[in-house]
Design an enzyme around this catalytic site. Structure first.
Site, PDB file in Angstrom:
ATOM      1  N   ALA A 119     -17.601  15.978  -9.838  1.00  0.00           N
ATOM      2  CA  ALA A 119     -18.217  14.591  -8.948  1.00  0.00           C
ATOM      3  C   ALA A 119     -18.279  13.962 -10.973  1.00  0.00           C
ATOM      4  O   ALA A 119     -19.610  13.356 -10.773  1.00  0.00           O
ATOM      5  CB  ALA A 119     -19.472  14.647  -8.468  1.00  0.00           C
ATOM      6  N   VAL A 120     -17.782  13.733 -11.785  1.00  0.00           N
ATOM      7  CA  VAL A 120     -17.881  13.052 -12.508  1.00  0.00           C
ATOM      8  C   VAL A 120     -17.554  11.720 -13.271  1.00  0.00           C
ATOM      9  O   VAL A 120     -16.871  11.645 -14.532  1.00  0.00           O
ATOM     10  CB  VAL A 120     -17.459  14.207 -13.956  1.00  0.00           C
ATOM     11  CG1 VAL A 120     -18.362  15.974 -13.992  1.00  0.00           C
ATOM     12  CG2 VAL A 120     -16.133  14.218 -14.032  1.00  0.00           C
ATOM     13  N   GLY A 121     -17.003  10.911 -12.047  1.00  0.00           N
ATOM     14  CA  GLY A 121     -16.691   9.723 -12.093  1.00  0.00           C
ATOM     15  C   GLY A 121     -14.840   9.445 -11.733  1.00  0.00           C
ATOM     16  O   GLY A 121     -15.002  10.575 -11.161  1.00  0.00           O
ATOM     17  N   CYS A 128     -12.244   3.880  -0.282  1.00  0.00           N
ATOM     18  CA  CYS A 128     -13.092   3.246   0.789  1.00  0.00           C
ATOM     19  C   CYS A 128     -13.128   4.106   1.849  1.00  0.00           C
ATOM     20  O   CYS A 128     -13.905   4.273   2.633  1.00  0.00           O
ATOM     21  CB  CYS A 128     -14.041   2.117   0.622  1.00  0.00           C
ATOM     22  SG  CYS A 128     -14.788   1.042   1.735  1.00  0.00           S
ATOM     23  N   GLU A 136       0.905  -1.327  -0.171  1.00  0.00           N
ATOM     24  CA  GLU A 136      -0.150  -0.239   0.091  1.00  0.00           C
ATOM     25  C   GLU A 136       1.132   1.049  -0.106  1.00  0.00           C
ATOM     26  O   GLU A 136       1.623   0.984   1.044  1.00  0.00           O
ATOM     27  CB  GLU A 136      -0.918  -0.118   1.394  1.00  0.00           C
ATOM     28  CG  GLU A 136      -2.089   1.351   1.486  1.00  0.00           C
ATOM     29  CD  GLU A 136      -2.719   1.335   0.675  1.00  0.00           C
ATOM     30  OE1 GLU A 136      -3.545   1.278  -0.416  1.00  0.00           O
ATOM     31  OE2 GLU A 136      -2.335   2.960   0.134  1.00  0.00           O
ATOM     32  N   HIS A 190     -43.966  -6.674  11.731  1.00  0.00           N
ATOM     33  CA  HIS A 190     -45.421  -5.317  11.676  1.00  0.00           C
ATOM     34  C   HIS A 190     -45.208  -4.425  12.595  1.00  0.00           C
ATOM     35  O   HIS A 190     -45.089  -5.133  14.428  1.00  0.00           O
ATOM     36  CB  HIS A 190     -46.328  -5.490  11.239  1.00  0.00           C
ATOM     37  CG  HIS A 190     -47.442  -3.941  11.779  1.00  0.00           C
ATOM     38  ND1 HIS A 190     -47.654  -3.142  10.310  1.00  0.00           N
ATOM     39  CD2 HIS A 190     -48.155  -4.035  12.986  1.00  0.00           C
ATOM     40  CE1 HIS A 190     -48.619  -2.582  10.990  1.00  0.00           C
ATOM     41  NE2 HIS A 190     -48.909  -2.521  12.349  1.00  0.00           N
ATOM     42  N   GLY A 218     -24.783  11.833  -9.810  1.00  0.00           N
ATOM     43  CA  GLY A 218     -24.516  10.238  -9.598  1.00  0.00           C
ATOM     44  C   GLY A 218     -24.214   9.736  -7.755  1.00  0.00           C
ATOM     45  O   GLY A 218     -24.783  10.797  -7.064  1.00  0.00           O
ATOM     46  N   GLU A 246      -0.176   4.185  -0.088  1.00  0.00           N
ATOM     47  CA  GLU A 246      -1.238   5.246   1.321  1.00  0.00           C
ATOM     48  C   GLU A 246      -1.286   5.732   2.523  1.00  0.00           C
ATOM     49  O   GLU A 246      -0.807   5.409   3.677  1.00  0.00           O
ATOM     50  CB  GLU A 246      -1.881   6.293   0.060  1.00  0.00           C
ATOM     51  CG  GLU A 246      -2.297   7.844   0.508  1.00  0.00           C
ATOM     52  CD  GLU A 246      -3.489   8.262  -0.296  1.00  0.00           C
ATOM     53  OE1 GLU A 246      -3.740   8.030  -1.355  1.00  0.00           O
ATOM     54  OE2 GLU A 246      -3.986   8.947   0.185  1.00  0.00           O
TER      55      GLU A 246
HETATM   56  C1  LIG Z   1     -17.299   9.858  -1.913  1.00  0.00           C
HETATM   57  C2  LIG Z   1     -16.841   8.050  -2.587  1.00  0.00           C
HETATM   58  C3  LIG Z   1     -18.299   7.566  -1.629  1.00  0.00           C
HETATM   59  C4  LIG Z   1     -18.459   5.832  -1.808  1.00  0.00           C
HETATM   60  N1  LIG Z   1     -19.032   6.021  -1.835  1.00  0.00           N
HETATM   61  C5  LIG Z   1     -19.307   4.585  -1.768  1.00  0.00           C
HETATM   62  C6  LIG Z   1     -20.423   3.544  -1.175  1.00  0.00           C
HETATM   63  O1  LIG Z   1     -21.176   3.950   0.115  1.00  0.00           O
HETATM   64  N2  LIG Z   1     -20.796   2.276  -1.322  1.00  0.00           N
HETATM   65  C7  LIG Z   1     -19.864   1.848  -1.867  1.00  0.00           C
HETATM   66  O2  LIG Z   1     -20.028   0.174  -2.325  1.00  0.00           O
HETATM   67  N3  LIG Z   1     -18.511   2.128  -2.703  1.00  0.00           N
HETATM   68  C8  LIG Z   1     -18.670   3.879  -2.755  1.00  0.00           C
HETATM   69  N4  LIG Z   1     -17.857   4.128  -3.402  1.00  0.00           N
HETATM   70  C9  LIG Z   1     -16.423   3.527  -4.078  1.00  0.00           C
HETATM   71  C10 LIG Z   1     -15.708   2.652  -3.807  1.00  0.00           C
HETATM   72  O3  LIG Z   1     -14.916   3.614  -2.620  1.00  0.00           O
HETATM   73  C11 LIG Z   1     -14.492   1.894  -4.450  1.00  0.00           C
HETATM   74  O4  LIG Z   1     -15.449   1.333  -5.063  1.00  0.00           O
HETATM   75  C12 LIG Z   1     -13.810   1.344  -3.838  1.00  0.00           C
HETATM   76  O5  LIG Z   1     -12.957   1.987  -2.403  1.00  0.00           O
HETATM   77  C13 LIG Z   1     -13.345   0.609  -4.492  1.00  0.00           C
HETATM   78  O6  LIG Z   1     -11.776  -0.765  -3.978  1.00  0.00           O
HETATM   79  P1  LIG Z   1     -10.723  -1.442  -4.950  1.00  0.00           P
HETATM   80  O7  LIG Z   1     -10.095  -1.951  -3.838  1.00  0.00           O
HETATM   81  O8  LIG Z   1     -11.108  -1.683  -6.266  1.00  0.00           O
HETATM   82  O9  LIG Z   1      -9.613   0.186  -4.477  1.00  0.00           O
HETATM   83  P2  LIG Z   1      -9.545   1.619  -3.344  1.00  0.00           P
HETATM   84  O10 LIG Z   1     -10.470   1.363  -2.453  1.00  0.00           O
HETATM   85  O11 LIG Z   1      -9.584   2.588  -4.699  1.00  0.00           O
HETATM   86  O12 LIG Z   1      -7.278   1.369  -3.501  1.00  0.00           O
HETATM   87  C14 LIG Z   1      -6.761   1.182  -3.803  1.00  0.00           C
HETATM   88  C15 LIG Z   1      -5.806   1.626  -3.096  1.00  0.00           C
HETATM   89  O13 LIG Z   1      -4.807   0.960  -3.561  1.00  0.00           O
HETATM   90  C16 LIG Z   1      -3.606   2.125  -3.469  1.00  0.00           C
HETATM   91  N5  LIG Z   1      -2.331   2.295  -4.739  1.00  0.00           N
HETATM   92  C17 LIG Z   1      -2.582   2.129  -6.073  1.00  0.00           C
HETATM   93  N6  LIG Z   1      -1.498   2.071  -6.830  1.00  0.00           N
HETATM   94  C18 LIG Z   1      -0.812   1.425  -6.152  1.00  0.00           C
HETATM   95  C19 LIG Z   1       0.304   1.290  -6.189  1.00  0.00           C
HETATM   96  N7  LIG Z   1       1.148   1.527  -7.457  1.00  0.00           N
HETATM   97  N8  LIG Z   1       0.887   0.298  -5.119  1.00  0.00           N
HETATM   98  C20 LIG Z   1       0.549   0.291  -3.596  1.00  0.00           C
HETATM   99  N9  LIG Z   1      -0.736   0.986  -3.349  1.00  0.00           N
HETATM  100  C21 LIG Z   1      -1.662   1.133  -4.624  1.00  0.00           C
HETATM  101  C22 LIG Z   1      -4.116   2.774  -3.359  1.00  0.00           C
HETATM  102  O14 LIG Z   1      -3.355   4.244  -2.472  1.00  0.00           O
HETATM  103  C23 LIG Z   1      -5.011   2.808  -2.553  1.00  0.00           C
HETATM  104  O15 LIG Z   1      -5.448   2.668  -1.258  1.00  0.00           O
HETATM  105  C24 LIG Z   1     -17.255   5.887  -3.005  1.00  0.00           C
HETATM  106  C25 LIG Z   1     -16.571   5.944  -3.250  1.00  0.00           C
HETATM  107  C26 LIG Z   1     -16.314   7.459  -2.949  1.00  0.00           C
HETATM  108  C27 LIG Z   1     -14.948   8.322  -3.920  1.00  0.00           C
END
Ligand SMILES: Cc1cc2nc3c(=O)[nH]c(=O)nc-3n(C[C@H](O)[C@H](O)[C@H](O)COP(=O)(O)OP(=O)(O)OC[C@H]3O[C@@H](n4cnc5c(N)ncnc54)[C@H](O)[C@@H]3O)c2cc1C
Length: 462
Positions: A266-268, A40, A32, A441, A180, A34
């Site tokens: 907030a466009v994706g 999430c 990781e 209920h 969204g 960060e």
């Molecule tokens: C504001 C917001 C609200 C959301 N709310 C919801 C919700 O209510 N419910 C829901 O289901 N989803 C929600 N989501 C979406 C959800 O957060 C993501 O779908 C989910 O976190 C994706 O998980 P992931 O494991 O793919 O990646 P992430 O959670 O993005 O984790 C990826 C990790 O990889 C690390 N990383 C990246 N590149 C490298 C590298 N080269 N070396 C080492 N580490 C690296 C990053 O630092 C990060 O910690 C939300 C997203 C946002 C932005």
């Protein structure tokens, strides 16, 4: 240092995959760059829900008189709300540290890159580089806020979701571009604590992935709460040379300019697939996502990808399910591929939205003949007692065989109700089985049973 499995990225995809791998007896490491827990836990699902809870408490206070309670002088303390949200996120991240330790997973802090021959190179914060090898490497590097060319984020006036949940000062006015789940949740949060909010949506309705009836109801509720909503509208530019900024918006009626202290884009999302070594190793991608099979295997032996970097809904529970499926398949267990049409989607504004399966339009387009039932919360005893009569449950069945095709809920607490429908669909339940499953209920969940009954002309309370 040799591992059976190295997972890159510790979001809900990565850390869940690592835990399942360790449970299955694999020697596992997670890298990781960060904070443990990924977007999430640190910048997504959890901190936003903490903000939304503060908004909800504030709303309760403001409407306490409706419940016969006298409250005077309630005030939203923005700094304290943000501090609480950050504290909740930090606590969750520490929880993942504990889970890694408990499951004997090595945590490697640094930025990882894959190399040929099952090698993973990790660059630490001090610039030093170490190399590890693994029989299997799972990429779970997640995504970041997507930037539009005419909406470049400067982190101050034009911001993404990270800044939106960590601002120093509450903006007096906010334009949210995109409606969204993320856009709508922030719009709702800021509006409820007193910011003037305008939502700008390019398509002709808000929450455009939802059933049309849900979009209509949400638009009505958000407008009633004081949010301005512009649909079929496009932000063409933002002049940030003075404060408030001037946001140019093209609508069907012509150009208009809105002033806003802050603009939230907030466009994706854009998947994090750069500088990962994909090209060097030969991993195929398409439209910015890693190409995988039904079990998340890429075209390169021993390399897998899950979560926001592969196709499918960008949701935490999807990433986790993919992680588990991927690892169980590596182990050689008999695993079913994930059915992406049975993934629930939730939006946690007020009223909440929760849905699963086909929308009415998608079901019609797929050629089904439909039986549709609807039950409004205005006819629900629990909703009346709770002062939460906004919204409804809409259920869709196939008229021929009774298959439960989809459910679309909007109202108080519906994000906790949708799991019933997910299980029902997984078990291939029909409408009559729902009707004959006696619901407690008074609960909001009775509305699901009543909506199913409505589809078959058997609704009692309408
Ligand atoms: C504001 C917001 C609200 C959301 N709310 C919801 C919700 O209510 N419910 C829901 O289901 N989803 C929600 N989501 C979406 C959800 O957060 C993501 O779908 C989910 O976190 C994706 O998980 P992931 O494991 O793919 O990646 P992430 O959670 O993005 O984790 C990826 C990790 O990889 C690390 N990383 C990246 N590149 C490298 C590298 N080269 N070396 C080492 N580490 C690296 C990053 O630092 C990060 O910690 C939300 C997203 C946002 C932005």
């Amino acid at each position: 240092m040799n591992y059976d499995i190295i997972v890159i990225g510790s979001g809900p995809g990565g850390y869940v995959a690592a835990i399942r791998a360790s449970q299955l007896g694999f020697k596992t490491a997670i890298v990781e760059r960060e904070s443990l827990g990924g977007i999430c836990l640190n910048w997504g699902c959890i901190p936003t829900k903490a903000l939304l809870k503060s908004a909800q408490v504030f709303e309760y206070l403001n409407h306490a008189a409706d419940y016969g309670i006298k409250v005077e002088g309630g005030e939203a303390d923005f700094a304290a709300i943000i501090k609480r949200s950050r504290g909740v996120a930090d606590g969750m991240s520490k929880g993942i540290q504990f889970l890694m330790k408990k499951n004997k997973i090595d945590v490697i802090m640094g930025t990882a890159k894959i190399k040929k021959g099952g090698k993973v190179e990790v660059k630490g914060g001090d610039g030093s580089t170490k190399e590890y090898t693994a029989k299997h490497t799972i990429l779970a590097t997640g995504a970041r806020s997507r930037e539009l060319p005419n909406l470049k984020q400067d982190g101050k006036t034009i911001i993404g979701y990270r800044q939106a949940m960590n601002l120093e000062k509450q903006p007096k006015s906010l334009v949210v571009v995109g409606s969204g789940a993320i856009g709508v949740e922030f719009a709702y949060f800021y509006n409820s604590i007193g910011t003037k909010v305008t939502v700008v949506e390019y398509l002709d309705r808000i929450v455009p992935v939802e059933d049309t009836d849900i979009s209509k109801q949400l638009e009505k509720s958000l407008k009633k709460a004081g949010i301005d909503i512009l649909t079929s509208a496009e932000v063409t530019g933002v002049d940030t040379s003075s404060s408030p900024a001037k946001v140019s918006i093209k609508t069907a009626k012509g150009e208009q300019t809105i002033e806003a202290e802050v603009v939230l884009s907030a466009v994706g999302i854009t998947p994090n697939i750069e500088n990962l070594g994909l090209e060097e190793v030969g991993v195929k991608t398409d439209k910015g996502r890693v190409l995988v099979d039904d079990y998340y295997k890429t075209n390169v032996e021993g390399v897998y990808a899950i979560g926001d970097i592969v196709k499918g809904q960008a949701l935490a529970h999807v990433a986790s399910a993919e992680g588990i499926t991927c690892v169980e398949k590596i182990k050689g267990l008999h695993v079913e591929p994930i059915n992406y049409n049975n993934i629930p989607g939730c939006t946690y504004c007020s009223p909440e939205i929760a849905s699963v399966g086909y929308t009415e339009k998608a079901a019609k387009d797929a050629g089904y003949e439909l039986k549709i039932g609807k039950f409004p919360f205005s006819a629900s005893g629990k909703a009346s007692a709770s002062g939460a009569k906004d919204g409804f449950v809409k259920v869709i069945f196939d008229a021929k065989y009774g298959e439960f095709l989809g459910a679309h809920l909007i109202g108080n607490n519906v994000t906790e109700m949708i799991a019933e429908v997910v299980v029902a669909r997984k078990l291939e339940t029909t409408g009559h089985e729902i009707i004959k499953s006696v619901h407690p209920h008074p609960t909001m969940s009775e509305a699901i049973m009543e909506a199913a009954a409505d589809a078959y002309g058997e609704c009692i309370h309408l």
